[in-house]
Design an enzyme around this catalytic site. Structure first.
Site, short mmCIF file in Angstrom:
data_model
loop_
_atom_site.label_atom_id
_atom_site.label_comp_id
_atom_site.label_asym_id
_atom_site.label_seq_id
_atom_site.Cartn_x
_atom_site.Cartn_y
_atom_site.Cartn_z
N SER A 198 0.59 -1.19 0.20
CA SER A 198 -0.23 -0.11 0.13
C SER A 198 0.79 1.21 0.00
O SER A 198 1.65 1.45 0.88
CB SER A 198 -0.76 0.01 1.41
N GLY A 199 0.51 1.99 -0.98
CA GLY A 199 1.43 3.40 -0.90
C GLY A 199 1.25 4.48 0.13
O GLY A 199 2.20 4.61 0.55
N LEU A 200 0.29 4.46 0.90
CA LEU A 200 0.06 5.42 1.91
C LEU A 200 1.19 4.57 3.27
O LEU A 200 1.87 5.29 3.52
CB LEU A 200 -1.27 5.57 2.50
N ASP B 48 2.34 10.57 1.20
CA ASP B 48 1.74 9.81 0.25
C ASP B 48 1.42 10.75 -0.89
O ASP B 48 0.46 11.05 -1.26
CB ASP B 48 0.64 9.01 0.57
N ASP C 6 0.26 -1.22 -5.08
CA ASP C 6 -0.22 0.33 -5.61
C ASP C 6 0.78 0.90 -6.20
O ASP C 6 1.69 1.29 -5.67
CB ASP C 6 -0.57 0.75 -3.81
N ASP D 27 0.24 3.77 -7.72
CA ASP D 27 -0.22 5.21 -7.80
C ASP D 27 -0.64 5.38 -9.16
O ASP D 27 -1.25 4.52 -9.94
CB ASP D 27 0.83 5.94 -7.32
N LYS E 167 0.75 12.91 -7.13
CA LYS E 167 -0.69 12.43 -6.59
C LYS E 167 -0.70 13.14 -5.29
O LYS E 167 0.22 13.52 -4.59
CB LYS E 167 -0.88 10.76 -6.64
N ASN F 74 -2.84 11.91 -1.68
CA ASN F 74 -3.45 10.84 -1.07
C ASN F 74 -5.11 10.98 -1.20
O ASN F 74 -5.54 12.30 -1.04
CB ASN F 74 -3.16 10.55 0.54
N SER F 75 -5.92 10.25 -1.55
CA SER F 75 -7.20 10.26 -2.07
C SER F 75 -8.20 10.87 -0.59
O SER F 75 -9.05 11.45 -0.94
CB SER F 75 -7.97 9.16 -2.46
N ARG G 280 -7.58 1.81 -11.31
CA ARG G 280 -8.30 2.24 -10.18
C ARG G 280 -8.99 3.81 -10.58
O ARG G 280 -8.21 4.74 -11.05
CB ARG G 280 -7.20 2.57 -8.78
N HIS H 34 -12.85 3.99 -5.75
CA HIS H 34 -12.56 4.34 -4.49
C HIS H 34 -13.74 5.48 -4.22
O HIS H 34 -14.11 6.12 -5.26
CB HIS H 34 -11.18 5.03 -4.62
C1 SPV Z 1 -3.10 3.75 -0.16
O1 SPV Z 1 -3.58 3.07 0.97
O2 SPV Z 1 -1.85 3.77 -0.53
C2 SPV Z 1 -4.33 3.76 -1.06
C3 SPV Z 1 -5.53 3.88 -0.27
O3 SPV Z 1 -3.91 3.78 -2.30
S1 SPV Z 1 -6.05 5.41 -0.11
O4 SPV Z 1 -4.91 5.80 1.06
O5 SPV Z 1 -7.27 5.25 0.30
O6 SPV Z 1 -5.80 6.30 -1.23
MG MG Z 2 -2.13 4.59 -2.73
#
Ligand code: SPV
Ligand code: MG
Length: 309
Positions: free
Chosen positions: A62-64, A74, A101, A103, A136, A138-139, A173, A204
């Site tokens: 997971s990116g975050l 992130d 992930d 991204d 990016k 973080n969403s 995604r 998402h």
């Molecule tokens: C991450 O955890 O890196 C994700 C999910 O891609 S989110 O943090 O919700 O973007």
């Molecule tokens: Mg991510």
């Protein structure tokens, strides 16, 4: 839990290369299983090993969480090569398939296909690419989430598919609901990404209920399997996802957040109490550490190979 003593290769030196069996395991979880699948977040070798021993059948790099564990935000502060290195440690530390992930692919189609190639070399089973602009954000934070043009991102997916073929599961995604572009945009992106060769769609949402996820699933009619990340709508039970035929749930950041909470508590107590006596019962024993990292395998290897005169 799998019988780790049956693994013949030590975790720290296992061979890192494209692993078609893990790809097929991930494909089975996301694309062919009629059961709801769960991918647990991992951000290093240790969190990967813990997730495997808990019983998960697949991991999400997971990116975050990876960014956080490296001390980055992130926001594409960590480079693609740093990501690839972390993924290698995750892959080597478990036998599970890893969905990475990726991204937005760290640039255009060319950067994305290079990233996919490198992830394949390091043993990843799949890559999720999102239609957010580089760099990016973080969403789940901030209001500015510019999206890549639908045709450009479809070209990016095509380039990745043409490069890695079936060697990686390709998850597209869609960030339309995060960016405020609405359901019609999300659905038309999903069709375009399916046409471009995606194996699954990740939709998402940052809403606190899963309503817009269920609206998407209803409109999408399962043309491709749907993957979700219920970080914000965590109250929704898994049974609701089973009923609406969601394919896969990603628990995206919970090991990292658990580690933060536990490390904060322990650091605070050690600092204030100037002793570790009271926290010993609440932290992992050294035996647990040695078991997770398979020191038993090293001992057996020493008995076999280390001829001390
Ligand atoms: C991450 O955890 O890196 C994700 C999910 O891609 S989110 O943090 O919700 O973007
Ligand atoms: Mg991510």
């Amino acid at each position: 839990m799998q019988n780790q003593s049956q693994q013949s290769v030590p975790v720290s030196v296992s061979d890192s290369h494209a692993d078609s069996s893990r790809t097929e395991m991930l494909r089975a979880e996301i694309c062919s299983s009629s059961e709801l699948s769960f991918l647990m977040e991992a951000h290093d070798g240790l969190s990967a090993a813990i997730a495997e021993s808990a019983g998960f059948k697949g991991l999400r790099a997971s990116g975050l969480s990876i960014a956080s564990s490296l001390g980055y935000r992130d926001a594409n502060e960590a480079s693609w090569s740093q990501l690839v290195d972390v993924v290698e440690r995750i892959v080597d530390s478990t036998t599970l398939p890893v969905l990475v992930d990726g991204d937005g692919g760290f640039g255009n189609f060319n950067n994305a296909r290079l990233l996919a190639c490198k992830l394949r070399q390091r043993g990843a089973a799949g890559i999720a690419l999102e239609d957010s602009c580089f760099p990016k954000t973080n969403s789940l934070i901030g209001e500015r989430h510019p999206l890549v043009d639908i045709d450009e991102f479809s070209g990016c997916l095509r380039a990745v598919k043409d490069t890695v073929g079936q060697d990686l599961v390709l998850v597209a995604r869609i960030e339309s609901l995060i960016a405020g572009h609405g359901m019609d945009d999300a659905i038309s992106r999903a069709h375009s990404y399916a046409d471009a060769g995606a194996d699954a769609i990740l939709i998402h949402s940052r809403k606190s209920t899963a309503d817009e996820i269920f609206s998407f699933v209803h409109a999408w009619q399962n043309r491709l399997p749907v993957v979700i990340v219920p970080t914000k709508y965590y109250q929704t039970p898994a049974s609701a996802y089973r009923k609406s035929q969601v394919s896969t749930v990603i628990w995206a950041n919970h090991a990292m957040r658990a580690a933060i909470a536990a490390m904060r508590r322990v650091c605070h107590r050690i600092f204030t109490e100037e002793t570790t006596a009271s926290i010993e019962p609440n932290i992992a024993t050294l035996d647990e550490v040695f078991e997770l990292l398979r020191y038993d395998e090293l001992a057996r290897a020493e008995a076999r190979y280390l001829r001390l005169s």
